[in-house]
Design an enzyme around this catalytic site. Structure first.
Site, short mmCIF file in Angstrom:
data_model
loop_
_atom_site.label_atom_id
_atom_site.label_comp_id
_atom_site.label_asym_id
_atom_site.label_seq_id
_atom_site.Cartn_x
_atom_site.Cartn_y
_atom_site.Cartn_z
N GLY A 120 0.65 -1.12 0.11
CA GLY A 120 0.05 -0.08 0.02
C GLY A 120 0.91 1.15 -0.09
N ASP A 165 -1.51 4.93 -6.35
CA ASP A 165 0.22 4.70 -6.14
C ASP A 165 0.78 5.87 -6.73
OD1 ASP A 165 -1.21 1.88 -6.11
OD2 ASP A 165 0.64 1.88 -5.08
#
Ligand code: MRU
Length: 368
Positions: A54, A247
């Site tokens: 993550g 991201d």
């Protein structure tokens, strides 16, 4: 987030500030395992091996990695080497390089005798800032989504607000709250009936194993679906909004996120379903103007596609092969959703359109 009734972060330093604790996400959803990291090499391995993953969480883990290095050698070269090792672990999420560069610059600016203590406080400050950022994204997302629920009920549709999400952009992907899932937690806590469609997210199944786990822990109603089910559910009016994390977001608003996100955005556009992206400012990469061409996409092991691990009936974790012997497999781990398919970016400073102008204006306002 509460885990087994206790408020828990995904990463925390040990009391003597000589190691850092993480949740080994590879063991979820079947087992809760924590791990102590004692060196920068261990921190790099935890990131590269996906014990932590993550975008925001790998950034914070890397900052703690520099703090671990600072216990051993605080020289400029040693810190720069450690920074390079950490940055080389995963290429796509820009939060990693952002956290490492920012921490390294601040460390090199202080005298050597202060560097170890400074490194630990910088990592802790980054972790605390992540929690505040995500809580703010949750509040802005709540303000955006609550009216959707109200409109739905005003139309006489008594079903809960139905939200589809991809991968894991929840508590486990951050220090606390999550990004895309933070508004869902806030909606649930505010008493708005919400139901989450959780994309399983092949090949690593972060949706099925991680998002489902944390939603269940939090008591949020959810249903895991095969990745290919989303378009069908949207056509049938079963999805009120899609929310995903990211991201890396380019200066023009292109959104790089877990592989398969782009297809969800296409289906959402075709079906008139709003497609929201929760974006902490640390995920913005202003050096990139065309996300689909310029963002580096991590290519992961083909084994993640050819094999699958899970719990067998007797409780053992087993791995099985899915494809014929000898079939080739490819595993691009991220894709880019063009800005034109994104309804809005939910940031810690508010909700903005995914356009170069709106992003530049926000950045300028924050810098002032
Ligand atoms: O490969 P992963 O599991 O690190 O990918 C994670 C994602 O794609 C998330 O959606 C993204 O990092 C946002 S997390 C708040």
């Amino acid at each position: 987030m509460q885990v087994q009734g206790r408020p828990t972060r995904t990463i925390w330093p040990s009391a003597d500030a000589r190691s850092v604790n993480i949740v080994d996400q590879r063991a979820l959803p079947h087992t809760w395992v924590t791990q102590q990291l004692h060196s920068v090499e261990a921190a790099a391995e935890a990131i590269a091996g996906m014990a932590v993953r993550g975008a925001p969480l790998i950034g914070v883990t890397a900052a703690y990695g520099l703090a671990l290095q600072a216990l051993v050698d605080v020289g400029d070269a040693a810190l720069a080497d450690a920074a390079a090792t950490l940055k080389a672990t995963r290429p796509t999420a820009v939060n990693l390089a952002w956290a490492v560069d920012k921490t390294l610059t601040q460390l090199l600016a202080v005298p050597r005798e202060q560097r170890a203590a400074t490194a630990w406080s910088l990592a802790a400050a980054l972790a605390d800032a992540d929690v505040r950022t995500n809580a703010a994204i949750g509040d802005h997302g709540l303000a955006l989504l609550r009216p959707l629920a109200a409109q739905k009920h005003a139309r006489g549709d008594k079903r809960p607000l139905q939200i589809l999400t991809h991968c894991n952009a929840g508590w486990l992907a951050t220090v606390d709250w999550g990004t895309a899932i933070a508004p869902i937690y806030k909606l649930h806590a505010a008493g708005t009936a919400v139901h989450v469609w959780v994309d399983e997210t092949r090949p690593r199944n972060q949706g099925a194993s991680l998002t489902a786990w944390e939603l269940r822990e939090a008591g949020v109603p959810h249903t895991v679906i095969a990745d290919n089910a989303g378009g069908h559910l949207m056509q049938r009016g079963e999805v009120d909004a899609v929310i995903v994390g990211c991201d890396r977001v380019s200066a023009n608003g292109d959104v790089c996120n877990k592989i398969g996100t782009y297809l969800k955005a296409l289906a959402a556009r075709d079906c008139g379903v709003p497609f929201y992206v929760a974006m902490p400012m640390s995920t913005l990469d202003l050096s990139i103007n065309d996300g689909s061409q310029e963002i580096p996409i991590e290519e992961r092991s083909a084994r993640e596609v050819t094999h699958l691990a899970g719990r067998s009936a007797n409780g053992e974790i087993v791995e099985v092969q899915l494809v014929p012997d000898g079939s080739a497999a490819a595993n691009p781990a991220f894709d880019v959703t063009p800005a034109r398919l994104v309804t809005a970016l939910i940031t810690e400073h508010g909700v903005i359109p995914a356009t170069a102008t709106a992003i530049a204006t926000l950045v300028e306002g924050v810098a002032r």
